[in-house]
Design a protein around this motif. Structure first.
Motif, PDB file in Angstrom:
ATOM      1  N   SER A  92       1.992   0.492   7.700  1.00 29.23           N
ATOM      2  CA  SER A  92       2.999   0.013   8.412  1.00 29.23           C
ATOM      3  C   SER A  92       3.751   1.200   8.670  1.00 29.23           C
ATOM      4  N   HIS A  93       4.984   1.165   9.480  1.00 28.30           N
ATOM      5  CA  HIS A  93       5.795   2.321   9.867  1.00 28.30           C
ATOM      6  C   HIS A  93       7.130   2.083   9.505  1.00 28.30           C
ATOM      7  N   ILE A  94       7.393   1.959   8.153  1.00 24.70           N
ATOM      8  CA  ILE A  94       8.719   1.387   7.561  1.00 24.70           C
ATOM      9  C   ILE A  94       9.414   2.661   7.319  1.00 24.70           C
ATOM     10  N   LEU A  95       8.830   3.768   6.994  1.00 25.01           N
ATOM     11  CA  LEU A  95       9.759   4.982   6.698  1.00 25.01           C
ATOM     12  C   LEU A  95      10.693   5.201   7.614  1.00 25.01           C
ATOM     13  N   PRO A  96      11.837   5.589   7.279  1.00 26.73           N
ATOM     14  CA  PRO A  96      13.082   5.753   8.482  1.00 26.73           C
ATOM     15  C   PRO A  96      12.945   6.980   9.305  1.00 26.73           C
ATOM     16  N   GLY A  97      13.016   6.864  10.571  1.00 26.79           N
ATOM     17  CA  GLY A  97      13.487   7.918  11.205  1.00 26.79           C
ATOM     18  C   GLY A  97      12.376   8.880  11.421  1.00 26.79           C
ATOM     19  N   ILE A  98      10.932   8.507  11.726  1.00 28.96           N
ATOM     20  CA  ILE A  98       9.963   9.341  11.368  1.00 28.96           C
ATOM     21  C   ILE A  98       8.808   9.192  12.662  1.00 28.96           C
ATOM     22  N   ASP A  99       9.073   7.811  13.342  1.00 29.14           N
ATOM     23  CA  ASP A  99       7.991   7.639  14.438  1.00 29.14           C
ATOM     24  C   ASP A  99       8.438   6.572  15.175  1.00 29.14           C
ATOM     25  N   ASP A 100       7.830   5.780  15.725  1.00 29.49           N
ATOM     26  CA  ASP A 100       8.361   4.450  16.569  1.00 29.49           C
ATOM     27  C   ASP A 100       8.391   3.483  15.744  1.00 29.49           C
ATOM     28  N   GLY A 101       8.585   3.592  14.470  1.00 29.88           N
ATOM     29  CA  GLY A 101       8.913   2.354  13.486  1.00 29.88           C
ATOM     30  C   GLY A 101      10.396   2.321  13.150  1.00 29.88           C
ATOM     31  N   SER A 102      10.775   2.160  12.053  1.00 32.09           N
ATOM     32  CA  SER A 102      12.145   1.997  11.536  1.00 32.09           C
ATOM     33  C   SER A 102      12.749   3.244  11.941  1.00 32.09           C
ATOM     34  N   GLU A 103      14.115   2.872  12.480  1.00 30.79           N
ATOM     35  CA  GLU A 103      14.858   3.956  13.125  1.00 30.79           C
ATOM     36  C   GLU A 103      16.007   4.767  12.057  1.00 30.79           C
ATOM     37  N   ASN A 104      16.253   3.919  10.893  1.00 32.60           N
ATOM     38  CA  ASN A 104      17.149   4.444   9.931  1.00 32.60           C
ATOM     39  C   ASN A 104      16.794   3.541   8.549  1.00 32.60           C
ATOM     40  N   MET A 105      17.593   4.168   7.576  1.00 33.08           N
ATOM     41  CA  MET A 105      17.386   3.671   6.161  1.00 33.08           C
ATOM     42  C   MET A 105      17.723   2.196   5.993  1.00 33.08           C
ATOM     43  N   GLU A 106      18.899   1.849   6.765  1.00 31.43           N
ATOM     44  CA  GLU A 106      19.170   0.524   6.925  1.00 31.43           C
ATOM     45  C   GLU A 106      18.283  -0.435   7.338  1.00 31.43           C
ATOM     46  N   ARG A 107      17.796  -0.021   8.396  1.00 38.98           N
ATOM     47  CA  ARG A 107      16.585  -1.010   8.888  1.00 38.98           C
ATOM     48  C   ARG A 107      15.525  -0.877   7.837  1.00 38.98           C
ATOM     49  N   SER A 108      15.182   0.202   7.360  1.00 42.05           N
ATOM     50  CA  SER A 108      13.996   0.152   6.416  1.00 42.05           C
ATOM     51  C   SER A 108      13.998  -0.613   5.361  1.00 42.05           C
ATOM     52  N   LEU A 109      15.316  -0.581   4.554  1.00 38.30           N
ATOM     53  CA  LEU A 109      15.647  -1.450   3.554  1.00 38.30           C
ATOM     54  C   LEU A 109      15.376  -2.859   3.848  1.00 38.30           C
ATOM     55  N   GLU A 110      16.016  -3.329   5.069  1.00 40.70           N
ATOM     56  CA  GLU A 110      15.667  -4.513   5.561  1.00 40.70           C
ATOM     57  C   GLU A 110      14.287  -5.148   5.518  1.00 40.70           C
ATOM     58  N   LEU A 111      13.581  -4.099   6.090  1.00 41.07           N
ATOM     59  CA  LEU A 111      12.130  -4.300   6.341  1.00 41.07           C
ATOM     60  C   LEU A 111      11.498  -4.592   4.999  1.00 41.07           C
ATOM     61  N   VAL A 112      11.882  -3.707   4.124  1.00 38.11           N
ATOM     62  CA  VAL A 112      11.365  -3.722   2.645  1.00 38.11           C
ATOM     63  C   VAL A 112      11.283  -5.050   1.907  1.00 38.11           C
ATOM     64  N   GLN A 113      12.822  -5.582   2.080  1.00 33.76           N
ATOM     65  CA  GLN A 113      13.275  -6.871   1.674  1.00 33.76           C
ATOM     66  C   GLN A 113      12.390  -7.899   2.387  1.00 33.76           C
ATOM     67  N   VAL A 114      12.229  -7.764   3.666  1.00 36.00           N
ATOM     68  CA  VAL A 114      11.276  -8.993   4.179  1.00 36.00           C
ATOM     69  C   VAL A 114       9.968  -9.087   3.874  1.00 36.00           C
ATOM     70  N   MET A 115       9.406  -7.763   3.601  1.00 33.92           N
ATOM     71  CA  MET A 115       7.979  -7.695   3.419  1.00 33.92           C
ATOM     72  C   MET A 115       7.862  -8.262   1.779  1.00 33.92           C
ATOM     73  N   GLN A 116       8.852  -7.964   0.727  1.00 39.17           N
ATOM     74  CA  GLN A 116       8.683  -8.688  -0.369  1.00 39.17           C
ATOM     75  C   GLN A 116       8.921 -10.214  -0.253  1.00 39.17           C
ATOM     76  N   SER A 117       9.792 -10.831   0.671  1.00 43.27           N
ATOM     77  CA  SER A 117       9.809 -12.086   0.861  1.00 43.27           C
ATOM     78  C   SER A 117       8.518 -12.761   1.355  1.00 43.27           C
ATOM     79  N   LEU A 118       7.851 -11.901   2.010  1.00 40.77           N
ATOM     80  CA  LEU A 118       6.326 -12.449   2.371  1.00 40.77           C
ATOM     81  C   LEU A 118       5.375 -12.392   1.307  1.00 40.77           C
ATOM     82  N   GLY A 119       5.641 -11.969   0.163  1.00 41.52           N
ATOM     83  CA  GLY A 119       4.573 -11.862  -0.768  1.00 41.52           C
ATOM     84  C   GLY A 119       4.088 -10.547  -1.201  1.00 41.52           C
TER      85      GLY A 119
END
Length: 248
Positions: free
Chosen positions: A28-55
């Protein structure tokens, strides 16, 4: 007859409702502001929560390392990991976080292999790499040989997406027989990337040629699409294979 019965009674293939059987996402590309993935920490936290909800219970995040575009280093990646771990803990989210990298097969990777530079791996020295989607690298087999000779276990990210293998499925199989492990993207099962990627992902599953399954999540568009994967009969078929995610 089988299709006739399915038409009457429906397909009895069990439908998955989460990715808890995988437990671990290793691409995944969830670490913030490091490539073409998550652009900031807020979005990274949101993605972590979604991934948790997916199991998922653990995320091994793999930022791009490309000589021309994403000049990430182990130090840069580990620093971002530490920041995200802290933010996740402060937010009260229960998720184990780790990191590796997705290496683009270019001269930079060959240089690192030749000079014994540190490469970020996961699990049992698994090294995630990718190539051009359109053109087969002339040095593909040379790079694989160098990875293996250095003690790495090469894992080809999303093998179903490389169009230079289309119409040459045997050549793709030959790579695996040469010691390359395969990690299809889950979203390929929905046709998210292309009909060709969907077809090849299904063929890999049918052939038992899958070692890992990855989300390759860059943002919410990918995690939203993951919800549709549960409707694919090939998900259950894939999970019936000796997938290695849960061992990580």
């Amino acid at each position: 007859m089988i299709q006739f019965l399915k038409n009457i009674f429906g397909d009895s293939t069990p439908k998955e409702e989460s990715f808890s059987a995988l437990g671990v996402d290793m691409h995944s590309h969830i670490l913030p502001g490091i490539d073409d993935g998550s652009e900031n920490m807020e979005r990274s936290l949101e993605l972590v929560q979604v991934m948790q909800s997916l199991g998922y219970r653990k995320l091994i995040m793999t930022p791009h390392i490309m000589s021309d575009f994403y000049k990430n280093t182990p130090e840069i990646i580990r620093e971002k990991l530490a920041l995200l771990r802290q933010a996740v803990a402060e937010a009260g989210i229960e998720m184990e976080l780790d990191c590796a990298a997705e290496y683009y097969l270019d001269e930079g990777l060959l240089h690192k292999l030749e000079h014994g530079e540190e490469l970020l791996t996961f699990g049992d020295n698994y090294l995630l790499f990718e190539t051009s989607f359109l053109n087969e690298p002339l040095n593909l087999r040379e790079a694989i040989f160098k990875m293996r000779s250095r003690g790495y276990k090469p894992v080809l990210a999303h093998p179903e997406r490389y169009t230079y293998f289309y119409g040459k499925f045997d050549a793709l199989v030959a790579l695996r027989e040469n010691g390359v492990l395969f990690q299809p993207n889950l979203n390929s099962l929905t046709g998210y990337y292309s009909p060709g990627a969907k077809e090849y992902a299904e063929r890999l599953i049918e052939g038992g040629l899958v070692d890992f399954l990855g989300s390759d999540a860059h943002g919410l568009k990918h995690t939203n699409s993951l919800q549709k994967v549960f409707n694919s009969k090939y998900l259950s078929k894939a999970l019936a294979l000796p997938i290695r995610n849960s061992q990580l």
